[in-house]
Design an enzyme around this catalytic site. Structure first.
Site, PDB file in Angstrom:
ATOM      1  N   GLU A 162       2.428   1.704   0.154  1.00 24.05           N
ATOM      2  CA  GLU A 162       2.186   1.667   1.597  1.00 24.05           C
ATOM      3  C   GLU A 162       3.278   0.892   2.327  1.00 24.05           C
ATOM      4  O   GLU A 162       3.722   1.307   3.411  1.00 24.05           O
ATOM      5  CB  GLU A 162       0.820   1.044   1.876  1.00 24.05           C
ATOM      6  CG  GLU A 162      -0.341   1.913   1.420  1.00 24.05           C
ATOM      7  CD  GLU A 162      -1.685   1.274   1.649  1.00 24.05           C
ATOM      8  OE1 GLU A 162      -2.681   2.005   1.750  1.00 24.05           O
ATOM      9  OE2 GLU A 162      -1.756   0.026   1.724  1.00 24.05           O
ATOM     10  N   ASP A 192       0.060   1.967   5.869  1.00 22.51           N
ATOM     11  CA  ASP A 192      -1.300   2.490   5.709  1.00 22.51           C
ATOM     12  C   ASP A 192      -1.676   3.390   6.878  1.00 22.51           C
ATOM     13  O   ASP A 192      -2.289   4.451   6.692  1.00 22.51           O
ATOM     14  CB  ASP A 192      -2.280   1.319   5.594  1.00 22.51           C
ATOM     15  CG  ASP A 192      -3.720   1.780   5.516  1.00 22.51           C
ATOM     16  OD1 ASP A 192      -4.095   2.407   4.519  1.00 22.51           O
ATOM     17  OD2 ASP A 192      -4.478   1.520   6.478  1.00 22.51           O
TER      18      ASP A 192
END
Length: 247
Positions: free
Chosen positions: A138, A66
């Protein structure tokens, strides 16, 4: 998104598991040096909870991915839109790293095929299923970053994610209607637009603001947004378009 059925063990001694990562490596065009990173990237916390022998799930890699994703998106947008304000860049960034778009990429790459998911979680639908897929993208980014470094991770992100920045809706997000309205108003009406807060609604963590903008007593429009700045932009957009159309 179709997720692979839970397997008895994610051990990399499993030939089928190793073969699946060779398939993924070929699909995304990245040579895997340390397959264990990718193995972990595709272990959901629900699977770990149901299998005590599993020591780690993909949540830490998701956290890392992320952050890498955010940096690459921010830097790319900073370069792509040199005249955009911080608020405008933030809005477009939030769109291209949103769950729906990350889910779309995960669907496109069929990442669910490689995921080890707990029995209970496999029944999740709708938003829960899309969130799992987005998080999976992610965690894959996190694994690529650890295994191959920032440059390879950046190339992967740009290839699969930033194509969405070319969408006309994204271009629209960075148009500064407040500036356009101000310049038009000064030129044609010899005055500045006047903005006023009309109200706010919703809980503290998720408020919606209403702002009105007026030019003399001749033109007026309202806008809504999650912040005063966004509401002002939306009000300016509404009034600017209305004036240019002549009604």
């Amino acid at each position: 998104m179709v997720f692979k059925k839970t397997q008895p063990s994610p051990s990399l001694k499993n030939p089928e598991r190793i073969q699946s990562f060779k398939k993924l490596s070929k699909k995304i065009g990245i040579k895997f040096s340390k397959i264990e990173y990718y193995n972990t990237a595709f272990i959901h916390s629900s699977y770990k909870n149901e299998n005590p022998e599993i020591l780690e799930d993909n949540e830490r890699l998701e956290f890392l991915g992320d952050s890498v994703l955010g940096l690459v998106a921010a830097r790319s947008l900073f370069q792509k839109y040199p005249k955009a304000s911080e608020g405008e860049l933030s809005r477009i960034k939030s769109k291209i790293v949103s769950t729906p778009i990350l889910n779309s990429i995960a669907e496109k790459l069929n990442l669910g095929e490689y995921l080890l998911l707990g029995k209970g979680e496999k029944n999740s639908q709708g938003k829960g299923r899309r969130k799992i897929a987005a998080n999976l993208f992610e965690s894959l980014v996190g694994a690529i970053y650890l295994d191959r470094g920032f440059e390879v991770a950046e190339k992967f992100i740009v290839q699969h994610l930033l194509e969405f920045a070319e969408n006309p809706d994204m271009e629209e997000s960075v148009r500064d209607y407040k500036t356009q309205l101000q310049e038009y108003s000064q030129k044609h009406f010899k005055t500045l637009p006047v903005y006023r807060m009309k109200g706010e609604s919703g809980p503290d963590h998720s408020k919606t603001f209403q702002v009105s903008v007026r030019i003399r007593d001749q033109w007026e429009a309202s806008g809504y947004g999650a912040s005063k700045k966004i509401a002002e932009q939306n009000a300016a957009k509404e009034l600017y378009i209305r004036i240019r159309r002549g009604f």
